[in-house]
Write an enzyme that holds these catalytic residues in place. Structure first.
Site, short mmCIF file in Angstrom:
data_model
loop_
_atom_site.label_atom_id
_atom_site.label_comp_id
_atom_site.label_asym_id
_atom_site.label_seq_id
_atom_site.Cartn_x
_atom_site.Cartn_y
_atom_site.Cartn_z
N GLU A 179 38.22 40.16 34.51
CA GLU A 179 37.07 40.16 35.26
C GLU A 179 35.68 40.71 34.69
O GLU A 179 34.71 40.43 34.85
CB GLU A 179 37.53 41.20 36.48
CG GLU A 179 38.28 40.33 37.44
CD GLU A 179 39.45 41.20 38.31
OE1 GLU A 179 39.23 42.58 38.54
OE2 GLU A 179 40.28 40.70 38.88
N HIS A 210 39.59 43.44 30.50
CA HIS A 210 40.03 42.80 31.55
C HIS A 210 39.25 41.67 31.81
O HIS A 210 37.97 41.38 31.86
CB HIS A 210 39.91 43.48 33.05
CG HIS A 210 40.90 42.86 33.96
ND1 HIS A 210 40.32 41.85 34.84
CD2 HIS A 210 42.11 43.23 34.43
CE1 HIS A 210 41.40 41.85 35.87
NE2 HIS A 210 42.38 42.39 35.45
N SER A 238 49.59 38.77 39.69
CA SER A 238 50.43 38.62 40.89
C SER A 238 51.58 39.04 40.65
O SER A 238 52.89 38.34 41.26
CB SER A 238 50.47 36.97 41.42
OG SER A 238 49.17 36.67 41.64
N GLU A 280 47.30 38.49 30.60
CA GLU A 280 47.27 38.18 31.94
C GLU A 280 46.64 36.66 32.17
O GLU A 280 45.32 36.49 31.93
CB GLU A 280 46.17 39.12 32.57
CG GLU A 280 46.89 40.65 32.52
CD GLU A 280 46.03 41.41 33.53
OE1 GLU A 280 46.80 41.86 34.43
OE2 GLU A 280 44.89 41.29 33.62
N GLY A 338 45.35 37.70 41.13
CA GLY A 338 44.75 37.75 42.52
C GLY A 338 45.18 36.35 43.19
O GLY A 338 44.48 36.27 44.40
N LYS A 373 41.31 48.34 40.21
CA LYS A 373 40.17 47.71 40.25
C LYS A 373 39.34 48.31 41.24
O LYS A 373 39.10 49.57 41.11
CB LYS A 373 40.23 46.26 40.90
CG LYS A 373 41.59 45.45 40.19
CD LYS A 373 41.31 43.97 40.34
CE LYS A 373 42.61 43.26 39.61
NZ LYS A 373 42.36 42.00 39.62
N ASN A 418 46.44 48.69 38.36
CA ASN A 418 45.04 48.40 38.14
C ASN A 418 44.51 48.17 39.56
O ASN A 418 44.27 47.23 40.16
CB ASN A 418 44.74 47.09 37.35
CG ASN A 418 43.21 46.79 37.28
OD1 ASN A 418 42.62 47.53 37.46
ND2 ASN A 418 43.13 45.52 36.88
P1 PGA Z 1 46.94 40.94 40.52
O1 PGA Z 1 45.86 41.79 39.39
O2 PGA Z 1 48.12 41.73 40.29
O3 PGA Z 1 46.36 41.43 41.71
O4 PGA Z 1 47.18 39.42 40.20
C1 PGA Z 1 46.54 41.76 38.10
C2 PGA Z 1 45.30 42.38 37.25
O5 PGA Z 1 44.08 41.70 37.50
O6 PGA Z 1 45.32 43.39 36.48
#
Ligand code: PGA
Length: 251
Positions: A97, A95, A213, A167, A173, A12, A10
């Site tokens: 976000e 997601h 992560s 998630e 992140g 982003k 992903n």
């Molecule tokens: P990350 O993001 O691996 O940077 O923690 C995962 C995601 O938001 O899908």
């Protein structure tokens, strides 16, 4: 158990269209022998170039969002037919976000899941709890609720094609990965929830990823857990070496 591991990046809001094509051109050779299904989830403007670059390879392409209507007065939105005409395979839906910054709800996630199937796209549906929710002890309840609403009205055949990404928001992140046991526990809860709704066959077929992560060092152990069928990977999917390693981790 014959579920294929899915390693989905992903990206982003990262990489320009040109950078995206360069990345996928370089990734192709590196993951050609990966046993996992390899997916890159790229910004809308990168999709045409990335679909083209991925042609003839084992890399599949995902959009990061879609609208549920076919067309209309929805400024700034992108619809299912626009994505499927390009040859996009998957679409990430709900997601955290998008839920946090763009007001997405379980109900819009459900509408988008239906729209994805209507236009020939496979949804990767994201669920997961915040730190406060985990500390309050409502992770299982919350995630089960999110899954139930997200899947509402989908057929058994559609759910078999769906990917659910667990998630935990506190792990996204932050570099604070859930432990293998924490991730496995909730992915298992999701599978039981799918079983209650659709029966054993569907529950054993649906793929449930962990996200938050994931990196080259922890992917093997996470993906090796019985109920974890791969990862939705943010930061580490932007780096060729790391994503290659993640894509090559098998059960
Ligand atoms: P990350 O993001 O691996 O940077 O923690 C995962 C995601 O938001 O899908």
């Amino acid at each position: 158990m014959s579920r294929k591991i899915i390693a989905a990046g992903n990206w982003k809001m990262n990489k320009t269209a040109k950078e995206a094509v360069e990345f996928v051109e370089a990734l192709k050779g590196r993951v050609a022998d990966a046993d996992a299904e390899v997916v890159v989830g790229v910004p809308f403007v990168c999709l045409p170039g990335v679909v083209e670059a991925a042609k003839g390879s084992n890399i599949k392409v995902a959009a990061q969002n879609m609208h549920w209507e076919e067309s209309g007065a929805f400024t700034g939105e992108v619809s299912g037919p626009m994505l499927s005409e390009l040859g996009v395979d998957y679409v990430i839906i709900g997601h955290s976000e998008r839920r946090q910054y763009f007001g997405e709800t379980d109900e819009t996630v459900n509408k988008k899941a239906h729209a994805a199937f209507k236009y020939g796209l496979k949804p990767i549906i994201c669920v997961g709890e915040s730190l406060t929710q985990r500390e309050q002890g409502i992770t299982a309840e919350l995630v089960r609720y999110q899954v139930k609403i997200a899947l509402l009205g989908l057929s058994a055949e559609q759910v078999k094609e769906t990917v659910i990404a667990y998630e935990p928001i506190w792990a996204i992140g932050t570099g604070k990965t859930a432990t293998n046991e924490q991730a496995e526990e909730v992915c298992g809860i999701i599978r039981v929830c799918v079983k209650e709704l659709y029966g054993e066959d569907v529950a054993e077929t649906v793929r449930i990823q962990y996200g938050g992560s994931v990196n080259a060092a922890n992917a093997a152990q996470l993906f090796g857990m019985p109920n974890i069928d791969g990862g939705l990977v943010g930061g580490a999917s932007l780096k060729l070496d790391d994503f290659e390693k993640i894509a090559k981790h098998n059960k």
